[in-house]
Design a protein around this motif. Sequence first.
Motif, PDB file in Angstrom:
ATOM      1  N   ASP A 317     -46.109 -32.724 -69.592  1.00 10.65           N
ATOM      2  CA  ASP A 317     -47.398 -32.593 -68.927  1.00 10.65           C
ATOM      3  C   ASP A 317     -48.191 -31.412 -69.490  1.00 10.65           C
ATOM      4  N   GLY A 318     -47.999 -31.153 -70.769  1.00 18.68           N
ATOM      5  CA  GLY A 318     -48.633 -29.999 -71.399  1.00 18.68           C
ATOM      6  C   GLY A 318     -50.078 -30.222 -71.796  1.00 18.68           C
ATOM      7  N   GLU A 319     -50.509 -29.419 -72.770  1.00 22.59           N
ATOM      8  CA  GLU A 319     -51.910 -29.413 -73.155  1.00 22.59           C
ATOM      9  C   GLU A 319     -52.349 -30.686 -73.855  1.00 22.59           C
ATOM     10  N   GLY A 320     -51.429 -31.372 -74.515  1.00 23.50           N
ATOM     11  CA  GLY A 320     -51.813 -32.557 -75.272  1.00 23.50           C
ATOM     12  C   GLY A 320     -52.558 -32.171 -76.539  1.00 23.50           C
ATOM     13  N   PHE A 321     -52.894 -33.166 -77.333  1.00 24.66           N
ATOM     14  CA  PHE A 321     -53.596 -32.909 -78.591  1.00 24.66           C
ATOM     15  C   PHE A 321     -54.197 -34.216 -79.087  1.00 24.66           C
ATOM     16  N   ASP A 322     -54.937 -34.103 -80.167  1.00 28.30           N
ATOM     17  CA  ASP A 322     -55.511 -35.288 -80.807  1.00 28.30           C
ATOM     18  C   ASP A 322     -54.533 -35.769 -81.868  1.00 28.30           C
ATOM     19  N   PRO A 323     -53.868 -36.921 -81.667  1.00 20.81           N
ATOM     20  CA  PRO A 323     -52.868 -37.378 -82.640  1.00 20.81           C
ATOM     21  C   PRO A 323     -53.424 -37.550 -84.048  1.00 20.81           C
ATOM     22  N   VAL A 324     -54.712 -37.849 -84.163  1.00 18.93           N
ATOM     23  CA  VAL A 324     -55.300 -38.061 -85.486  1.00 18.93           C
ATOM     24  C   VAL A 324     -55.252 -36.792 -86.313  1.00 18.93           C
ATOM     25  N   SER A 325     -55.395 -35.648 -85.640  1.00 24.16           N
ATOM     26  CA  SER A 325     -55.416 -34.372 -86.356  1.00 24.16           C
ATOM     27  C   SER A 325     -54.034 -33.756 -86.493  1.00 24.16           C
ATOM     28  N   ALA A 326     -52.993 -34.508 -86.117  1.00 23.92           N
ATOM     29  CA  ALA A 326     -51.635 -33.948 -86.121  1.00 23.92           C
ATOM     30  C   ALA A 326     -50.843 -34.350 -87.355  1.00 23.92           C
ATOM     31  N   ASP A 327     -51.544 -34.821 -88.393  1.00 31.93           N
ATOM     32  CA  ASP A 327     -50.832 -35.280 -89.583  1.00 31.93           C
ATOM     33  C   ASP A 327     -50.220 -34.140 -90.379  1.00 31.93           C
ATOM     34  N   ASP A 328     -50.771 -32.918 -90.274  1.00 31.80           N
ATOM     35  CA  ASP A 328     -50.208 -31.778 -90.994  1.00 31.80           C
ATOM     36  C   ASP A 328     -49.086 -31.175 -90.168  1.00 31.80           C
ATOM     37  N   PRO A 329     -47.850 -31.219 -90.652  1.00 31.02           N
ATOM     38  CA  PRO A 329     -46.727 -30.700 -89.865  1.00 31.02           C
ATOM     39  C   PRO A 329     -46.823 -29.196 -89.675  1.00 31.02           C
ATOM     40  N   VAL A 330     -46.370 -28.753 -88.511  1.00 34.54           N
ATOM     41  CA  VAL A 330     -46.331 -27.326 -88.215  1.00 34.54           C
ATOM     42  C   VAL A 330     -45.317 -26.667 -89.134  1.00 34.54           C
ATOM     43  N   PRO A 331     -45.647 -25.530 -89.779  1.00 32.12           N
ATOM     44  CA  PRO A 331     -44.685 -24.871 -90.660  1.00 32.12           C
ATOM     45  C   PRO A 331     -43.365 -24.613 -89.938  1.00 32.12           C
ATOM     46  N   GLY A 332     -42.279 -24.955 -90.612  1.00 32.10           N
ATOM     47  CA  GLY A 332     -40.958 -24.742 -90.020  1.00 32.10           C
ATOM     48  C   GLY A 332     -40.457 -25.931 -89.235  1.00 32.10           C
ATOM     49  N   HIS A 333     -41.277 -26.973 -89.096  1.00 33.28           N
ATOM     50  CA  HIS A 333     -40.870 -28.160 -88.342  1.00 33.28           C
ATOM     51  C   HIS A 333     -41.091 -29.412 -89.190  1.00 33.28           C
ATOM     52  N   MET A 334     -40.460 -30.507 -88.787  1.00 35.07           N
ATOM     53  CA  MET A 334     -40.647 -31.764 -89.513  1.00 35.07           C
ATOM     54  C   MET A 334     -42.056 -32.290 -89.345  1.00 35.07           C
ATOM     55  N   GLY A 335     -42.680 -32.051 -88.188  1.00 33.20           N
ATOM     56  CA  GLY A 335     -43.980 -32.622 -87.922  1.00 33.20           C
ATOM     57  C   GLY A 335     -43.857 -34.070 -87.480  1.00 33.20           C
ATOM     58  N   LEU A 336     -44.944 -34.589 -86.918  1.00 35.77           N
ATOM     59  CA  LEU A 336     -44.918 -35.964 -86.423  1.00 35.77           C
ATOM     60  C   LEU A 336     -44.713 -36.971 -87.541  1.00 35.77           C
ATOM     61  N   ILE A 337     -45.305 -36.710 -88.710  1.00 39.62           N
ATOM     62  CA  ILE A 337     -45.158 -37.652 -89.816  1.00 39.62           C
ATOM     63  C   ILE A 337     -43.689 -37.780 -90.216  1.00 39.62           C
ATOM     64  N   ALA A 338     -43.019 -36.646 -90.364  1.00 40.44           N
ATOM     65  CA  ALA A 338     -41.610 -36.673 -90.775  1.00 40.44           C
ATOM     66  C   ALA A 338     -40.727 -37.314 -89.707  1.00 40.44           C
ATOM     67  N   MET A 339     -41.026 -37.040 -88.417  1.00 39.38           N
ATOM     68  CA  MET A 339     -40.250 -37.688 -87.351  1.00 39.38           C
ATOM     69  C   MET A 339     -40.433 -39.199 -87.418  1.00 39.38           C
ATOM     70  N   ARG A 340     -41.664 -39.628 -87.643  1.00 39.66           N
ATOM     71  CA  ARG A 340     -41.935 -41.066 -87.762  1.00 39.66           C
ATOM     72  C   ARG A 340     -41.163 -41.657 -88.947  1.00 39.66           C
ATOM     73  N   GLU A 341     -41.237 -40.974 -90.095  1.00 40.74           N
ATOM     74  CA  GLU A 341     -40.540 -41.481 -91.274  1.00 40.74           C
ATOM     75  C   GLU A 341     -39.033 -41.543 -91.044  1.00 40.74           C
ATOM     76  N   ARG A 342     -38.511 -40.553 -90.351  1.00 32.94           N
ATOM     77  CA  ARG A 342     -37.068 -40.517 -90.099  1.00 32.94           C
ATOM     78  C   ARG A 342     -36.647 -41.721 -89.247  1.00 32.94           C
ATOM     79  N   ALA A 343     -37.463 -42.042 -88.250  1.00 30.72           N
ATOM     80  CA  ALA A 343     -37.144 -43.193 -87.403  1.00 30.72           C
ATOM     81  C   ALA A 343     -37.325 -44.502 -88.156  1.00 30.72           C
ATOM     82  N   GLU A 344     -38.460 -44.636 -88.864  1.00 31.96           N
ATOM     83  CA  GLU A 344     -38.770 -45.902 -89.513  1.00 31.96           C
ATOM     84  C   GLU A 344     -37.879 -46.166 -90.714  1.00 31.96           C
ATOM     85  N   MET A 345     -37.474 -45.119 -91.435  1.00 33.02           N
ATOM     86  CA  MET A 345     -36.578 -45.314 -92.572  1.00 33.02           C
ATOM     87  C   MET A 345     -35.201 -45.790 -92.138  1.00 33.02           C
TER      88      MET A 345
END
Length: 381
Positions: A317-345
């Motif tokens: 129930d946090g602040e939320g964000f715009d998923p469109v602008s979340a393509d750049d992973p946070v330094p030190g983390h996989m980021g949403l793109i990498a999590m998606r790739e990990r699941a889909e691969m």
Amino acid sequence: MSVRQPYSVEEARSYLGTTDAYREVVEGVPAITYIDADDELNTPLYISPQIEVVLGYTTDEWMADPALWTKSIHPEDRDWVLDENIRHTDEMGPYRAEYRMFTKNGETVWVRDEAVVVHDSAGRPVCWRGMLIDVSELKATEERLRRSLDMLRHAMSERRMLLRRLEDAGEQERRRIAADIHDDSIQVMASVSLRLQALYSDLPEGRFPAMDEIRQMVDQAIDRLRHLVFELRPPALDSRGLTAALRQYLERSGAEAGFDFRVEDHLEVEPPPDVRTLTYRICQEAIANVRKHSGARLVEIGLAMKGAGVSVRIKDDGEGFDPVSADDPVPGHMGLIAMRERAEMSGGTFAVTSVPGQGTTVEFWLPIEAPAPPMVGSREG
């Protein structure tokens, strides 16, 4: 209702004699058009000149041998084609089949055979009127597509296997590093802390205060190393299972970030080790993102078996964000793109829904066994 008293060959020919005006139109169609008697041999009453283009027989040759159609069907297709022909003859319903035929010179062609029964004004079946279309090129295209899909399926399987090997290698390395830190670095530093405490106790009170500060710094370093060991490989993941390991991680993260959590476990069985580890790692990254970026007060995780895999839902129930602008992973983390790739691969799915000010939901599904793409090009009868 039609009466099952078909015309004889002679009666059918007489009936069709009134339709000669349409022959010129029919013979202009780029396919073999035919009319067969409603008898056991499907005796040909008419065949268009295109028979010579497709199968190499002249119209006279085809008309002279009532059994030529049967003999021209590929042996591997003949039985089921004749069975379908008998069934449709009995039912007097539309006939449609795709099968292989031999040309006069022995080449193989694919044809699509479509026919309907013709009735007279009294409802008696007169004959079958149909069309043979050469679909060899289409079948060749389907075969090329099937081979391409086989290659793609193999590549996807190899990719998933490589991912699992990389995951296994990574987890083994994490275990090794965690064990080395626990058995060596932490033990040595704990001994140093105890030695410093003993030395400080032997000193006059108030002398060398820096020594106590050093001891506290060593203790803090030990705590950070223990946290690192937990991050590398939580013992509960192997000893107590996925849900227990996630609860333990949520307890630590919630204590640091100040959020409560709720876990709903509907897993019927414990996932296999590789799926369990991958599920934990994706959840770990999602929870880390909540801890560092969302300011959430409540985190909810749902685990369930869905189909032949594991379904996970992480909601905050946090602040939320715009998923469109979340393509750049946070330094030190996989980021949403990498999590998606990990699941889909791994053959699974991944989805994120979030609205600024309304929290975030991460959902993913991992197969227990990676699925293969469907095959195409099945025979139609």
